[in-house]
Structure formats: C-alpha cells, structure tokens
Design a protein around this motif. Sequence first.
Motif, PDB file in Angstrom:
ATOM      1  N   ALA A  34      30.472  31.684  43.881  1.00 53.59           N
ATOM      2  CA  ALA A  34      31.575  32.513  44.375  1.00 53.59           C
ATOM      3  C   ALA A  34      32.924  31.882  44.034  1.00 53.59           C
ATOM      4  CB  ALA A  34      31.447  32.723  45.879  1.00 53.59           C
ATOM      5  N   ALA A  35      33.012  30.571  44.165  1.00 53.29           N
ATOM      6  CA  ALA A  35      34.260  29.874  43.833  1.00 53.29           C
ATOM      7  C   ALA A  35      34.560  29.982  42.340  1.00 53.29           C
ATOM      8  CB  ALA A  35      34.175  28.413  44.262  1.00 53.29           C
ATOM      9  N   LEU A  36      33.534  29.851  41.503  1.00 54.46           N
ATOM     10  CA  LEU A  36      33.731  29.970  40.054  1.00 54.46           C
ATOM     11  C   LEU A  36      34.175  31.377  39.674  1.00 54.46           C
ATOM     12  CD1 LEU A  36      30.622  27.976  38.798  1.00 54.46           C
ATOM     13  CD2 LEU A  36      33.016  27.351  38.433  1.00 54.46           C
ATOM     14  N   VAL A  37      33.566  32.385  40.265  1.00 57.77           N
ATOM     15  CA  VAL A  37      33.937  33.770  39.991  1.00 57.77           C
ATOM     16  C   VAL A  37      35.390  34.002  40.400  1.00 57.77           C
ATOM     17  CG1 VAL A  37      33.538  36.172  40.674  1.00 57.77           C
ATOM     18  CG2 VAL A  37      31.612  34.702  40.074  1.00 57.77           C
ATOM     19  N   ALA A  38      35.751  33.539  41.591  1.00 54.60           N
ATOM     20  CA  ALA A  38      37.123  33.721  42.073  1.00 54.60           C
ATOM     21  C   ALA A  38      38.128  33.045  41.150  1.00 54.60           C
ATOM     22  CB  ALA A  38      37.253  33.171  43.496  1.00 54.60           C
ATOM     23  N   THR A  39      37.805  31.853  40.697  1.00 60.63           N
ATOM     24  CA  THR A  39      38.704  31.119  39.792  1.00 60.63           C
ATOM     25  C   THR A  39      38.866  31.851  38.472  1.00 60.63           C
ATOM     26  OG1 THR A  39      38.069  29.018  40.774  1.00 60.63           O
ATOM     27  CG2 THR A  39      39.067  28.927  38.588  1.00 60.63           C
ATOM     28  N   ARG A  40      37.760  32.316  37.900  1.00 60.61           N
ATOM     29  CA  ARG A  40      37.826  33.009  36.607  1.00 60.61           C
ATOM     30  C   ARG A  40      38.583  34.328  36.729  1.00 60.61           C
ATOM     31  NH1 ARG A  40      35.865  28.555  36.231  1.00 60.61           N
ATOM     32  NH2 ARG A  40      34.751  27.795  34.419  1.00 60.61           N
ATOM     33  N   LEU A  41      38.361  35.070  37.811  1.00 61.51           N
ATOM     34  CA  LEU A  41      39.099  36.322  38.000  1.00 61.51           C
ATOM     35  C   LEU A  41      40.586  36.062  38.193  1.00 61.51           C
ATOM     36  CD1 LEU A  41      36.660  38.349  40.268  1.00 61.51           C
ATOM     37  CD2 LEU A  41      37.269  38.837  37.890  1.00 61.51           C
ATOM     38  N   LYS A  42      40.916  34.989  38.895  1.00 64.50           N
ATOM     39  CA  LYS A  42      42.326  34.640  39.102  1.00 64.50           C
ATOM     40  C   LYS A  42      42.983  34.292  37.764  1.00 64.50           C
ATOM     41  CE  LYS A  42      45.196  32.075  42.281  1.00 64.50           C
ATOM     42  NZ  LYS A  42      45.190  31.104  43.377  1.00 64.50           N
ATOM     43  N   ARG A  43      42.271  33.583  36.915  1.00 63.74           N
ATOM     44  CA  ARG A  43      42.817  33.252  35.591  1.00 63.74           C
ATOM     45  C   ARG A  43      43.082  34.516  34.778  1.00 63.74           C
ATOM     46  NH1 ARG A  43      39.020  28.225  33.563  1.00 63.74           N
ATOM     47  NH2 ARG A  43      39.705  26.745  35.150  1.00 63.74           N
ATOM     48  N   MET A  44      42.149  35.479  34.836  1.00 60.80           N
ATOM     49  CA  MET A  44      42.329  36.731  34.095  1.00 60.80           C
ATOM     50  C   MET A  44      43.558  37.488  34.588  1.00 60.80           C
ATOM     51  SD  MET A  44      38.783  38.670  33.477  1.00 60.80           S
ATOM     52  CE  MET A  44      37.337  37.703  33.752  1.00 60.80           C
ATOM     53  N   ARG A  45      43.798  37.401  35.860  1.00 57.63           N
ATOM     54  CA  ARG A  45      44.911  38.128  36.472  1.00 57.63           C
ATOM     55  C   ARG A  45      46.250  37.788  35.814  1.00 57.63           C
ATOM     56  NH1 ARG A  45      45.971  37.091  42.768  1.00 57.63           N
ATOM     57  NH2 ARG A  45      47.936  38.151  42.929  1.00 57.63           N
ATOM     58  N   TYR A  46      46.382  36.563  35.339  1.00 54.29           N
ATOM     59  CA  TYR A  46      47.646  36.119  34.752  1.00 54.29           C
ATOM     60  C   TYR A  46      47.672  36.244  33.230  1.00 54.29           C
ATOM     61  CZ  TYR A  46      48.513  34.512  39.421  1.00 54.29           C
ATOM     62  OH  TYR A  46      48.702  34.484  40.777  1.00 54.29           O
ATOM     63  N   ARG A  47      46.662  36.869  32.651  1.00 50.55           N
ATOM     64  CA  ARG A  47      46.619  37.104  31.206  1.00 50.55           C
ATOM     65  C   ARG A  47      46.804  38.595  30.965  1.00 50.55           C
ATOM     66  NH1 ARG A  47      41.462  34.599  28.756  1.00 50.55           N
ATOM     67  NH2 ARG A  47      42.559  35.165  26.865  1.00 50.55           N
ATOM     68  N   SER A  48      48.048  39.032  31.016  1.00 48.48           N
ATOM     69  CA  SER A  48      48.337  40.471  30.949  1.00 48.48           C
ATOM     70  C   SER A  48      47.852  41.109  29.646  1.00 48.48           C
ATOM     71  CB  SER A  48      49.819  40.736  31.160  1.00 48.48           C
ATOM     72  OG  SER A  48      50.582  40.122  30.150  1.00 48.48           O
ATOM     73  N   ARG A  49      47.911  40.392  28.554  1.00 48.59           N
ATOM     74  CA  ARG A  49      47.449  40.972  27.285  1.00 48.59           C
ATOM     75  C   ARG A  49      45.943  41.225  27.311  1.00 48.59           C
ATOM     76  NH1 ARG A  49      50.882  39.687  22.198  1.00 48.59           N
ATOM     77  NH2 ARG A  49      52.911  39.447  23.160  1.00 48.59           N
ATOM     78  N   LEU A  50      45.213  40.340  27.958  1.00 46.77           N
ATOM     79  CA  LEU A  50      43.775  40.539  28.097  1.00 46.77           C
ATOM     80  C   LEU A  50      43.505  41.800  28.907  1.00 46.77           C
ATOM     81  CD1 LEU A  50      40.847  39.409  27.775  1.00 46.77           C
ATOM     82  CD2 LEU A  50      41.220  38.241  29.950  1.00 46.77           C
ATOM     83  N   LEU A  51      44.198  41.938  30.028  1.00 46.87           N
ATOM     84  CA  LEU A  51      44.013  43.115  30.880  1.00 46.87           C
ATOM     85  C   LEU A  51      44.464  44.385  30.166  1.00 46.87           C
ATOM     86  CD1 LEU A  51      45.184  41.593  34.268  1.00 46.87           C
ATOM     87  CD2 LEU A  51      42.858  41.826  33.396  1.00 46.87           C
ATOM     88  N   ASP A  52      45.562  44.300  29.424  1.00 46.04           N
ATOM     89  CA  ASP A  52      46.007  45.458  28.637  1.00 46.04           C
ATOM     90  C   ASP A  52      44.938  45.858  27.618  1.00 46.04           C
ATOM     91  OD1 ASP A  52      48.388  45.500  30.011  1.00 46.04           O
ATOM     92  OD2 ASP A  52      49.544  44.522  28.403  1.00 46.04           O
ATOM     93  N   GLY A  53      44.254  44.875  27.062  1.00 43.29           N
ATOM     94  CA  GLY A  53      43.190  45.143  26.097  1.00 43.29           C
ATOM     95  C   GLY A  53      42.033  45.908  26.717  1.00 43.29           C
ATOM     96  N   PHE A  54      41.693  45.569  27.956  1.00 37.82           N
ATOM     97  CA  PHE A  54      40.619  46.287  28.639  1.00 37.82           C
ATOM     98  C   PHE A  54      40.988  47.755  28.810  1.00 37.82           C
ATOM     99  CE2 PHE A  54      39.729  42.074  30.976  1.00 37.82           C
ATOM    100  CZ  PHE A  54      38.941  41.618  29.933  1.00 37.82           C
ATOM    101  N   ILE A  55      42.233  48.010  29.138  1.00 39.26           N
ATOM    102  CA  ILE A  55      42.684  49.397  29.316  1.00 39.26           C
ATOM    103  C   ILE A  55      42.764  50.099  27.970  1.00 39.26           C
ATOM    104  CG2 ILE A  55      44.612  50.840  30.073  1.00 39.26           C
ATOM    105  CD1 ILE A  55      45.098  48.643  32.242  1.00 39.26           C
TER     106      ILE A  55
END
Length: 65
Positions: A34-55
């Motif tokens: 659970a801690a690893l998942v939370a950390t990885r999701l938090k890291r993704m949150r600050y990578r706007s280009r990655l999130l834009d790519g998903f959309i």
Amino acid sequence: MPSQAMNFNPAEGVWSALKRALANLAPHDIDELAALVATRLKRMRYRSRLLDGFIAQTGFDLEPP
C-alpha cells in the motif's frame, strides 16, 4: 463507458504505468505494498505530461466548442 473500452478510459493508462512501476518490487506485506502504491501514484501526480498522455490516448477532443 464500459470498463472494457480501454482506449476511452485514461485510468487504464494510470493502472498500466503503476503496474510497470511495481513490477520488480517485492513487498513483504500488504502495508508495504500500500505504501509503494501510494508513493508511485504521488509521483505520477506531479508528472503532468505523463497524465496528459493518458488523456491524449483516449482520442477525445478536450477543447471546448
């Protein structure tokens, strides 16, 4: 939107990236996982280009008419 419509669901890109980020890790228990998942999701949150790519993968036009 059906969950099987991966091309139209940006969350599928998030889960795919998360699974890749966790693939080579070996947590000892559910709390560590659970801690690893939370950390990885938090890291993704600050990578706007990655999130834009998903959309962008959905092919939807996000510009207002």
